[in-house]
Design an enzyme around this catalytic site. Structure first.
Site, PDB file in Angstrom:
ATOM      1  N   ASP A  13      30.589 -17.177   4.109  1.00  0.00           N
ATOM      2  CA  ASP A  13      31.641 -18.063   4.600  1.00  0.00           C
ATOM      3  C   ASP A  13      32.736 -17.169   5.187  1.00  0.00           C
ATOM      4  OD1 ASP A  13      33.880 -19.694   4.857  1.00  0.00           O
ATOM      5  OD2 ASP A  13      33.435 -20.860   3.052  1.00  0.00           O
ATOM      6  N   HIS A  14      32.909 -17.245   6.499  1.00  0.00           N
ATOM      7  CA  HIS A  14      33.820 -16.319   7.180  1.00  0.00           C
ATOM      8  C   HIS A  14      35.290 -16.595   6.844  1.00  0.00           C
ATOM      9  CE1 HIS A  14      34.890 -13.171   9.759  1.00  0.00           C
ATOM     10  NE2 HIS A  14      34.051 -13.388  10.765  1.00  0.00           N
ATOM     11  N   ARG A  15      35.562 -17.735   6.186  1.00  0.00           N
ATOM     12  CA  ARG A  15      36.945 -17.993   5.772  1.00  0.00           C
ATOM     13  C   ARG A  15      37.299 -17.157   4.553  1.00  0.00           C
ATOM     14  NH1 ARG A  15      36.144 -24.283   4.856  1.00  0.00           N
ATOM     15  NH2 ARG A  15      34.426 -23.323   3.720  1.00  0.00           N
TER      16      ARG A  15
END
Ligand code: CAO
Length: 400
Positions: A366-368
């Site tokens: 999850d790039h967040r």
């Protein structure tokens, strides 16, 4: 001020399930109920679930029988509810039409209960435009939901016309229905990136072969999986960002435990049991626990608890195929490691071409929560950790 209002109690969201069986009617018509008092009990996939009354008042009618199948939005009871209204609400009830900017007139010919009518009023919906799915075409709360989804194509389910095909319908298991909904939510809500790389496991595999028999004698099965789970747990300590969950934009949850989920392929669909507190277990015990959990998964006997709490998931297709894939992050976790079959490939070492056993790894995240550089560092450490374990010799099975 207390008002008495006829209210419908409906089946709530069933956590992704379309239908559930009524296993018990707890109260009868004429009973006085309090807020949160159980009205009926539904059978869910994992446990019995009570549907509570959101109102206080007298039960006028119970609209279902034991063994009925019900869906979210179906009316289960009608209550003559006592409503304590705040001053503002009293005013609104006393002169609603005068104050509404654009009053919606609902014709008497529309077949809908008071709850649906009130929602339609509040949302300014024209009930003539909504198709009812209840008996004699009654408009149910779920029909409003379906209508609203249709208005918002982003969340609508596309309905395909299959009439041009020659086919038979195949019923999906409840595990499959749940997995489909969860995967869709993960896919739609997580900005996902997948890194692919090879890890050289030549020396580790040689060590695994020498330890396999001893493991089998003690009731385990030393595939690569238990070793990789131990590798992952060590990486969670070294790279704590991989031991975080997404909570919201402003908060991530840094986990204190190291629980690793394993994707298990079962006849009823994909299940993800979790090996808890991997940091307290050696490779031998992890290998035994994989066997136990995989067996329970195959037999459909995993408890909810056994599938909860994972920090990260590993999905191994190593017994089936090589190459890479793009595993979907299992929210609220922030990463998942996909593993496929290790194969011998020619590698250049010290200027010479040498066959090495290479394990394809697909890391989705999850790039967040996790950045590309975090992922690159994690994968670099993956190789170092595998090399460290390859030097364990007799201590592999008891490495904890
Ligand atoms: N490279 C080479 N061989 C591998 C390997 C790999 N990466 N992974 C497993 N193997 C070998 C094992 O060593 C074993 O061989 P031996 O019997 O000779 O030792 C054989 O393949 C079978 O392994 P296994 O599948 O029984 O055991 P496992 O511990 O690797 O995995 C389990 C167990 C339950 C996780 C697995 O069977 C499974 O269900 N995987 C499916 C996961 C899945 O569906 N993922 C996709 C999710 S997205 O839809």
């Amino acid at each position: 001020m207390v008002e008495r209002v006829r209210k419908e109690i409906v089946v709530p969201d069933l956590g992704g399930h379309q239908q559930s069986r009524v296993i018990e009617i707890i109260v009868t018509s004429g009973a006085m109920v309090k807020i949160d008092q159980g009205i009926i009990t539904l059978e869910s996939e994992k446990a019995a679930m009570e549907v509570p009354s959101p109102y206080e008042g007298e039960v006028l009618e119970i609209c279902v029988n034991a063994n009925d199948m019900v869906s979210p939005g179906d009316v289960i009871a009608v209550i003559d509810a006592k409503e304590r209204l705040e001053k503002k609400e009293v005013e609104a009830v006393q002169k609603p039409v005068l104050e509404a900017a654009e009053p919606v007139v609902i014709s008497d010919s529309v077949h809908a209960g008071p709850f649906v009518r009130r929602i339609a009023q509040e949302m300014g919906l024209d009930l003539d435009q909504i198709k009812g799915s209840g008996s004699s075409g009654q408009i149910m709360p779920k029909d409003i939901e379906a209508y609203l989804r249709g208005q918002n194509p982003k969340t609508s389910q596309i309905e395909y016309d299959l009439s041009v095909y020659d086919y038979e319908p195949v019923m999906v298991s409840s595990t499959g229905v749940y997995a489909a909904k969860h995967l869709m939510q993960c896919w739609q809500s997580i900005p996902m990136v997948t890194h692919h790389c090879h890890i050289d496991i030549t020396n580790l595999e040689a060590l695994r072969q020498t330890s396999k028999e001893a493991c089998a004698e003690m009731g385990g099965k030393l595939t690569l999986l238990p070793i990789l789970i131990k590798v992952l747990q060590n990486l969670l300590i070294e790279h704590p960002v991989f031991n975080r969950l997404w909570q919201d934009e402003k908060t991530h949850a840094q986990l204190k435990s190291h629980h690793v989920g394993i994707a298990v392929d079962t006849p009823n669909g994909l299940l993800v049991p979790v090996i808890k507190d991997v940091n307290c277990k050696d490779i031998m015990s992890i290998s035994k626990e994989i066997l136990q959990l995989a067996n329970l998964a195959q037999e459909g006997k995993l408890s909810t608890h056994q599938m909860q709490g994972g920090s990260i998931t590993i999905s191994s297709l190593g017994h089936l195929i090589d190459g890479f894939f793009t595993p979907i992050v299992n929210a609220p976790q922030a990463s998942i490691v996909g593993v496929t079959k290790a194969t011998l490939v020619p590698s250049v070492i010290g200027g010479r071409i040498t066959p090495r056993l290479m394990l394809p790894i697909s890391l989705s995240y999850d790039h967040r929560v996790i950045n590309g550089a975090d992922a690159a560092r994690f994968l670099r450490s993956f190789q170092s950790m595998v090399d460290e374990m390859s030097a364990l010799n007799d201590a592999l099975l008891i490495y904890s």
